[in-house]
Design a protein around this motif. Structure first.
Motif, PDB file in Angstrom:
ATOM      1  N   PRO A  82      89.103   4.474 134.883  1.00  0.00           N
ATOM      2  CA  PRO A  82      87.705   4.739 134.549  1.00  0.00           C
ATOM      3  C   PRO A  82      86.754   3.729 135.178  1.00  0.00           C
ATOM      4  N   THR A  83      85.476   4.083 135.188  1.00  0.00           N
ATOM      5  CA  THR A  83      84.408   3.184 135.632  1.00  0.00           C
ATOM      6  C   THR A  83      83.795   2.590 134.373  1.00  0.00           C
ATOM      7  N   VAL A  84      83.824   1.258 134.267  1.00  0.00           N
ATOM      8  CA  VAL A  84      83.432   0.587 133.017  1.00  0.00           C
ATOM      9  C   VAL A  84      82.374  -0.464 133.287  1.00  0.00           C
ATOM     10  N   SER A  85      81.405  -0.552 132.371  1.00  0.00           N
ATOM     11  CA  SER A  85      80.466  -1.670 132.406  1.00  0.00           C
ATOM     12  C   SER A  85      80.302  -2.225 130.997  1.00  0.00           C
ATOM     13  N   ILE A  86      80.122  -3.530 130.939  1.00  0.00           N
ATOM     14  CA  ILE A  86      79.861  -4.249 129.690  1.00  0.00           C
ATOM     15  C   ILE A  86      78.619  -5.098 129.939  1.00  0.00           C
ATOM     16  N   PRO A  93      88.806  -2.240 134.601  1.00  0.00           N
ATOM     17  CA  PRO A  93      89.677  -2.048 133.444  1.00  0.00           C
ATOM     18  C   PRO A  93      91.151  -2.156 133.818  1.00  0.00           C
ATOM     19  N   THR A  94      91.974  -2.470 132.826  1.00  0.00           N
ATOM     20  CA  THR A  94      93.420  -2.507 133.016  1.00  0.00           C
ATOM     21  C   THR A  94      94.065  -1.609 131.964  1.00  0.00           C
ATOM     22  N   PHE A  95      95.262  -1.107 132.285  1.00  0.00           N
ATOM     23  CA  PHE A  95      95.974  -0.202 131.387  1.00  0.00           C
ATOM     24  C   PHE A  95      97.294  -0.837 130.981  1.00  0.00           C
ATOM     25  N   ALA A  96      97.568  -0.859 129.676  1.00  0.00           N
ATOM     26  CA  ALA A  96      98.842  -1.372 129.170  1.00  0.00           C
ATOM     27  C   ALA A  96      99.074  -0.809 127.767  1.00  0.00           C
ATOM     28  N   ASN A  97     100.308  -0.488 127.470  1.00  0.00           N
ATOM     29  CA  ASN A  97     100.699  -0.041 126.127  1.00  0.00           C
ATOM     30  C   ASN A  97      99.833   1.109 125.614  1.00  0.00           C
ATOM     31  N   SER A  98      99.621   2.114 126.444  1.00  0.00           N
ATOM     32  CA  SER A  98      98.890   3.336 126.086  1.00  0.00           C
ATOM     33  C   SER A  98      97.409   3.148 125.829  1.00  0.00           C
ATOM     34  N   SER A  99      96.849   2.008 126.207  1.00  0.00           N
ATOM     35  CA  SER A  99      95.406   1.841 126.027  1.00  0.00           C
ATOM     36  C   SER A  99      94.812   1.060 127.194  1.00  0.00           C
ATOM     37  N   TRP A 100      93.507   1.185 127.318  1.00  0.00           N
ATOM     38  CA  TRP A 100      92.750   0.518 128.368  1.00  0.00           C
ATOM     39  C   TRP A 100      91.982  -0.642 127.772  1.00  0.00           C
ATOM     40  N   SER A 101      91.716  -1.646 128.591  1.00  0.00           N
ATOM     41  CA  SER A 101      90.828  -2.729 128.172  1.00  0.00           C
ATOM     42  C   SER A 101      90.077  -3.240 129.395  1.00  0.00           C
ATOM     43  N   ALA A 102      88.907  -3.792 129.106  1.00  0.00           N
ATOM     44  CA  ALA A 102      88.083  -4.378 130.171  1.00  0.00           C
ATOM     45  C   ALA A 102      87.406  -5.605 129.579  1.00  0.00           C
ATOM     46  N   GLN A 103      87.247  -6.633 130.395  1.00  0.00           N
ATOM     47  CA  GLN A 103      86.659  -7.882 129.907  1.00  0.00           C
ATOM     48  C   GLN A 103      85.515  -8.335 130.806  1.00  0.00           C
ATOM     49  N   TYR A 104      84.540  -8.959 130.159  1.00  0.00           N
ATOM     50  CA  TYR A 104      83.436  -9.566 130.882  1.00  0.00           C
ATOM     51  C   TYR A 104      83.164 -10.924 130.256  1.00  0.00           C
ATOM     52  N   THR A 105      83.138 -11.960 131.095  1.00  0.00           N
ATOM     53  CA  THR A 105      82.785 -13.296 130.631  1.00  0.00           C
ATOM     54  C   THR A 105      81.287 -13.482 130.851  1.00  0.00           C
ATOM     55  N   VAL A 106      80.584 -13.767 129.772  1.00  0.00           N
ATOM     56  CA  VAL A 106      79.128 -13.843 129.789  1.00  0.00           C
ATOM     57  C   VAL A 106      78.654 -14.985 130.692  1.00  0.00           C
ATOM     58  N   VAL A 107      77.765 -14.638 131.615  1.00  0.00           N
ATOM     59  CA  VAL A 107      77.075 -15.596 132.472  1.00  0.00           C
ATOM     60  C   VAL A 107      75.598 -15.435 132.123  1.00  0.00           C
ATOM     61  N   ALA A 108      74.986 -16.487 131.640  1.00  0.00           N
ATOM     62  CA  ALA A 108      73.641 -16.409 131.068  1.00  0.00           C
ATOM     63  C   ALA A 108      72.616 -15.747 131.982  1.00  0.00           C
ATOM     64  N   ASN A 109      72.638 -16.055 133.262  1.00  0.00           N
ATOM     65  CA  ASN A 109      71.615 -15.486 134.146  1.00  0.00           C
ATOM     66  C   ASN A 109      71.938 -14.067 134.628  1.00  0.00           C
ATOM     67  N   GLN A 110      73.041 -13.475 134.124  1.00  0.00           N
ATOM     68  CA  GLN A 110      73.406 -12.111 134.501  1.00  0.00           C
ATOM     69  C   GLN A 110      73.106 -11.084 133.409  1.00  0.00           C
ATOM     70  N   VAL A 111      72.777 -11.552 132.220  1.00  0.00           N
ATOM     71  CA  VAL A 111      72.611 -10.640 131.085  1.00  0.00           C
ATOM     72  C   VAL A 111      71.330 -10.955 130.324  1.00  0.00           C
ATOM     73  N   THR A 112      70.982 -10.047 129.436  1.00  0.00           N
ATOM     74  CA  THR A 112      69.858 -10.288 128.537  1.00  0.00           C
ATOM     75  C   THR A 112      70.389 -10.356 127.121  1.00  0.00           C
ATOM     76  N   GLU A 113      69.647 -11.002 126.270  1.00  0.00           N
ATOM     77  CA  GLU A 113      70.052 -11.098 124.869  1.00  0.00           C
ATOM     78  C   GLU A 113      69.969  -9.733 124.198  1.00  0.00           C
ATOM     79  N   GLY A 114      70.786  -9.578 123.182  1.00  0.00           N
ATOM     80  CA  GLY A 114      70.781  -8.342 122.403  1.00  0.00           C
ATOM     81  C   GLY A 114      72.153  -7.711 122.397  1.00  0.00           C
ATOM     82  N   SER A 115      72.203  -6.477 121.954  1.00  0.00           N
ATOM     83  CA  SER A 115      73.462  -5.755 121.856  1.00  0.00           C
ATOM     84  C   SER A 115      74.109  -5.598 123.233  1.00  0.00           C
TER      85      SER A 115
END
Length: 163
Positions: A82-86, A93-115
């Motif tokens: 899949p195509t994923v954004s956080i 994303p990666t697939f293991a044990n019948s499920s997918w996961s994706a991770q993003y490490t927060v970089v302050a100047n790349q995101v805005t505050e909030g949900s």
């Protein structure tokens, strides 16, 4: 090309009627000579469980710079990658044990505050598109909080009274 209103889901049937160059009819073929099967799949996949969490040690529902946000999801059937954004950032994303996961490490100047917004676009192995998922299914949430804590200290007189 499969036209969805002209077929039903399941194993496809074959019927090959043919003639040679002299117009002699051949014997109609209705089965394959190997064990191959073509399955017609017209049903779009769904994401059954979608959840989000932060590795923030004080509160897994909050993330600040340096924290990792993890999005986990399972599908109703096998899907292509899949195509994923956080938080508005594309992640792999990666697939293991019948499920997918994706991770993003927060970089302050790349995101805005909030949900922390999510998006998962996906297709099944027959290329049926699922509905892009932009919300979790379990009530989980991660709020990105980049504002440092501040304390206001005031000075004043200390009064001690003896009995």
């Amino acid at each position: 090309k499969v036209v969805s209103n002209q077929v039903t889901e399941g194993n496809a049937t074959v019927s090959i009627v043919f003639k040679d160059l002299s117009s002699n009819g051949g014997q109609t073929v209705t089965s394959v000579t190997d064990s191959s099967v073509v399955t017609i799949d017209l049903t779009p996949p769904t994401l059954r469980v979608v959840s989000i969490v932060s590795d923030n040690t004080a509160d897994t529902a909050r993330a600040n710079s340096g924290d990792t946000i993890t999005l986990s999801f399972t599908s109703s059937e096998p899907i292509t990658t899949p195509t994923v954004s956080i938080a508005g950032r594309s992640v792999a994303p990666t697939f293991a044990n019948s499920s997918w996961s994706a991770q993003y490490t927060v970089v302050a100047n790349q995101v805005t505050e909030g949900s922390a917004a999510i998006s998962v676009a996906f297709r099944d192995l027959a290329s049926n598109p699922g509905t892009t998922k932009t919300a979790v299914t379990d009530g989980s949430a991660v709020t990105i909080d980049l504002t440092p804590i501040s304390l206001a200290l005031t000075t004043g007189a200390v009064v001690c009274r003896s009995p």
